[in-house]
Design a protein around this motif. Structure first.
Motif, PDB file in Angstrom:
ATOM      1  N   ASP A  32      -0.644  -1.415   8.036  1.00 42.69           N
ATOM      2  CA  ASP A  32      -1.547  -1.704   6.938  1.00 42.69           C
ATOM      3  C   ASP A  32      -0.538  -2.598   6.076  1.00 42.69           C
ATOM      4  N   VAL A  77       0.566  -3.380   2.384  1.00 42.97           N
ATOM      5  CA  VAL A  77       0.865  -2.840   1.063  1.00 42.97           C
ATOM      6  C   VAL A  77       1.662  -3.566   0.295  1.00 42.97           C
ATOM      7  N   SER A 100      -3.650  -2.536  -1.244  1.00 41.05           N
ATOM      8  CA  SER A 100      -3.494  -2.784   0.354  1.00 41.05           C
ATOM      9  C   SER A 100      -4.834  -3.206   0.854  1.00 41.05           C
ATOM     10  N   ASN A 156      -7.441  -0.794   1.851  1.00 44.90           N
ATOM     11  CA  ASN A 156      -8.387  -0.058   1.222  1.00 44.90           C
ATOM     12  C   ASN A 156      -9.694  -0.682   1.151  1.00 44.90           C
ATOM     13  N   THR A 209     -11.385   0.441  -1.365  1.00 45.60           N
ATOM     14  CA  THR A 209     -11.661   0.712  -2.656  1.00 45.60           C
ATOM     15  C   THR A 209     -11.758  -0.395  -3.448  1.00 45.60           C
ATOM     16  N   HIS A 255      -8.823  -2.832  -3.842  1.00 49.19           N
ATOM     17  CA  HIS A 255      -8.027  -2.449  -2.923  1.00 49.19           C
ATOM     18  C   HIS A 255      -6.802  -1.644  -3.346  1.00 49.19           C
ATOM     19  N   PHE A 295      -4.635   1.356  -4.025  1.00 46.00           N
ATOM     20  CA  PHE A 295      -4.158   2.777  -3.624  1.00 46.00           C
ATOM     21  C   PHE A 295      -3.226   3.572  -4.864  1.00 46.00           C
ATOM     22  N   LEU A 323      -4.174   4.297   5.331  1.00 47.38           N
ATOM     23  CA  LEU A 323      -4.691   3.807   4.037  1.00 47.38           C
ATOM     24  C   LEU A 323      -6.300   3.738   4.105  1.00 47.38           C
ATOM     25  N   LYS A 324      -6.634   3.238   5.407  1.00 47.91           N
ATOM     26  CA  LYS A 324      -8.091   2.962   5.275  1.00 47.91           C
ATOM     27  C   LYS A 324      -8.959   4.077   4.924  1.00 47.91           C
ATOM     28  N   GLN A 340      -7.200   7.279   3.502  1.00 47.77           N
ATOM     29  CA  GLN A 340      -6.691   7.961   2.107  1.00 47.77           C
ATOM     30  C   GLN A 340      -5.955   7.014   1.255  1.00 47.77           C
ATOM     31  N   LYS A 341      -6.552   7.053   0.194  1.00 48.80           N
ATOM     32  CA  LYS A 341      -6.109   5.915  -0.736  1.00 48.80           C
ATOM     33  C   LYS A 341      -5.667   6.580  -2.148  1.00 48.80           C
ATOM     34  N   SER A 342      -5.948   7.788  -2.365  1.00 49.94           N
ATOM     35  CA  SER A 342      -5.458   8.237  -3.575  1.00 49.94           C
ATOM     36  C   SER A 342      -5.626   9.825  -3.513  1.00 49.94           C
TER      37      SER A 342
END
Lengths: 232, 343
Positions: A50, A52, A151, A154, A156, A159, A161, A203-204, A206-208
């Protein structure tokens, strides 16, 4: 009256002299990513592949002790709480005041995070002031480590995290001990390799993390492995 | 030399007198030892005065509309009367009933679910919650530092004009610690200065039999967490203490509130679902929902005749402390704020 003055002078000397007798032993922490110095606005690639870009990195280190190899050498820092903040590079370096002379080699011990007693002792000042952004407001407790960034992995919004690791209550006590053997320096350079933290993070998915939990304890354990002595 | 000794003695006497004068906080006769650690935050008149100003000042909220007192009004035992769930900035509504504030030095966990582990840390939650004051702590410190009023007050209380998070919280604690309520009729009776009516006396006996285990005298709470058999509100889905401990055994557990000043602190329960004491008593006699985590104390049903319910209520009304509710030292600091406006 003279007697009082005399005693007063002795008293003053007793207070002041230890500060003069010892030369400060300085700790300097250096953030890295896989051996490269961590720079602003730059992407790094984790072992998982990933990209970051760390933007916020704040970490509490506390309870510094030095156990020397020479017999009987032991040092413990009083009021030992340090907040390292990437936005404030000066915070990455500080002296261990009052350390006895003659230290050659030994083990540097400290904790990643804030102990449980301090966590339940009310409002504190200095590095522990709750306005430093390292205290949860909705649920009491210090955030031991804050790592935020971007990242592309992510999905989200923006993106982002966000890892806010902490927790002082069993079974989610996240405080970690770190022991680093070293030898022969006046300035002890300690590397913090952020890539170690990301080694086991997908990270795909688990981001937070924003509260004390099992994952926070696990990742705090991973974070404790980031520390190493530079040029031991 | 002689003068020196006299000066020292005078100094000691003066500081002893000061310490005595400073004790706006006091421990009522026969009460347990407070759990608050006064050694790290000794209360002083200047500190309590600063805390009081902060408590009543909407400067703590993002749009300067909400103060602590908005949801903790003195005349209703420092809670939010008429609102089941407390309100915040922009008319937003929270998820819980604001608790009455009194005798806080005897409590170690705060909020209905005990999320807060120390009185000092309590204020952080409402200040930063988007549905309450919606402000950030650094922004509050900046506003206070820039104000005409506060830097001098911080200096007087803590010796420095610098407004820090630590001092902000300690000052608020100092004021809140002074909120001691121990002057009710019940207290007078315990001190043999008054007598219960026959009805109150009967109510007291019934209370001791049925309620005392959780609402322990003299604070009228153990301040522990219990599931008191309220069916969960399906809109709020609030499971209380479990959110904090993540332990299923803590599902539906909430902090046991004090019953002192209950006459003035309606509505009742963590979600303010009951408006009247009558409804609360009805819940305990006929509304208990038996779930896995129901309090041990409520496993055997509470049985009360309607006369007994009236008697218990009469007793509960003896817990009203008018001196506390109308103590001018706890009220809006009019003089101080008027001074500010005149300037």
């Amino acid at each position: 009256m003279r007697m009082i003055l005399f005693l007063y002078c002795i008293f003053l000397t007793a207070i002041v002299s230890p500060l003069h007798a010892q030369e400060a032993f300085t700790l300097a922490f250096h953030p890295f990513f896989q051996g490269e110095p961590l720079e602003n606005d730059r992407f790094y690639v984790t072992e998982k592949g990933d990209s970051v870009m760390p933007e916020t990195f704040k970490i509490y280190l506390s309870g510094f002790e030095v156990k020397g190899e020479n017999p009987g050498f032991y040092y413990k820092e009083t009021e030992s709480y340090h907040l390292l903040d990437l936005e404030n590079p000066a915070s990455f370096q500080f002296p261990l005041r009052g350390i006895p002379e003659g230290l050659q080699s030994g083990v540097l011990h400290f904790q990643l995070g804030i102990d449980s007693l301090t966590n339940v002792s009310g409002a504190m000042g200095g590095a522990l002031d709750p306005s430093k952004g390292m205290y949860w407001t909705w649920q009491s407790g210090y955030i031991n480590l804050k790592l935020e960034g971007i990242s592309p992995s992510n999905k989200t919004r923006n993106h982002e995290f966000q890892f806010h690791l902490g927790g002082y209550l069993s079974p989610f006590n996240a405080v970690q001990s770190v022991d680093l053997p070293f030898s022969g320096q006046k300035t002890l350079d300690v590397g913090i390799d952020l890539s170690v933290f990301f080694r086991n993070i997908e990270l795909k998915t688990q981001k937070s993390i924003m509260s004390p939990c099992k994952d926070a304890v696990y990742l705090s354990g991973e974070a404790a492995k980031m520390f190493y002595i530079l040029n031991p | 030399m002689k003068y020196g000794i006299i000066l020292i003695i005078a100094g000691v006497l003066l500081s002893a007198f000061q310490a005595f004068r400073n004790s706006a906080f006091y421990i009522p006769e026969n009460w347990p030892k407070p759990v608050y650690n006064f050694q790290v935050n000794p209360t002083t008149p200047a500190g309590a005065e600063l805390g009081r100003a902060l408590f009543y000042d909407p400067i703590l909220s993002r749009d300067s509309t909400i103060s602590c007192a908005s949801c903790h009004s003195q005349y209703t035992a420092f809670t939010h009367v008429d609102h089941a769930l407390s309100h915040g900035i922009g008319d937003s509504i929270g998820t819980r009933n604001s608790p009455a504030l009194m005798n806080l030095a005897w409590q170690s966990k705060f909020m209905w679910d005990g999320a807060i582990n120390h009185l000092d840390m309590q204020a952080l939650a409402p200040i930063t919650h988007p549905d309450e004051m919606g402000e950030s702590i650094p922004a509050v410190l900046t506003k206070l530092q820039r104000s005409e009023l506060y830097p001098a007050m911080f200096r007087k209380a803590f010796g420095s004009r610098e407004v820090t998070g630590e001092y902000l919280l300690k000052a608020l604690s100092q004021f809140m610690l002074t909120l001691v309520s121990a002057e009710s009729k019940y207290d007078s009776v315990m001190r043999n200065q008054a007598e219960f009516t026959p009805q109150e006396k009967n109510g007291y006996q019934l209370f001791r039999k049925n309620c005392e285990k959780c609402h322990k005298e003299p604070l009228f709470s153990t301040f522990e967490f219990r599931n008191n058999g309220l069916p969960a509100d399906t809109f709020l889905n609030d499971y209380g203490r479990m959110k904090i401990t993540q332990n299923p055994e803590d599902s539906l557990l909430f902090k046991i509130p004090t019953l002192r000043n209950i006459e003035y602190s309606a509505p009742y329960m963590h979600d303010g679902r009951y408006k009247k004491i009558k409804e609360v008593l009805r819940h305990y006699t006929s509304g208990i929902e038996h779930s896995q985590t129901l309090a041990e104390e409520l496993q055997t049903p509470v049985v009360l005749t309607s006369n007994e319910t009236v008697d218990i209520t009469a007793f509960l009304l003896t817990l009203t402390d008018k001196k506390f509710l109308f103590n001018p030292e706890f009220s809006f600091p009019q003089k101080l704020f008027l001074q500010k406006i005149k300037k």
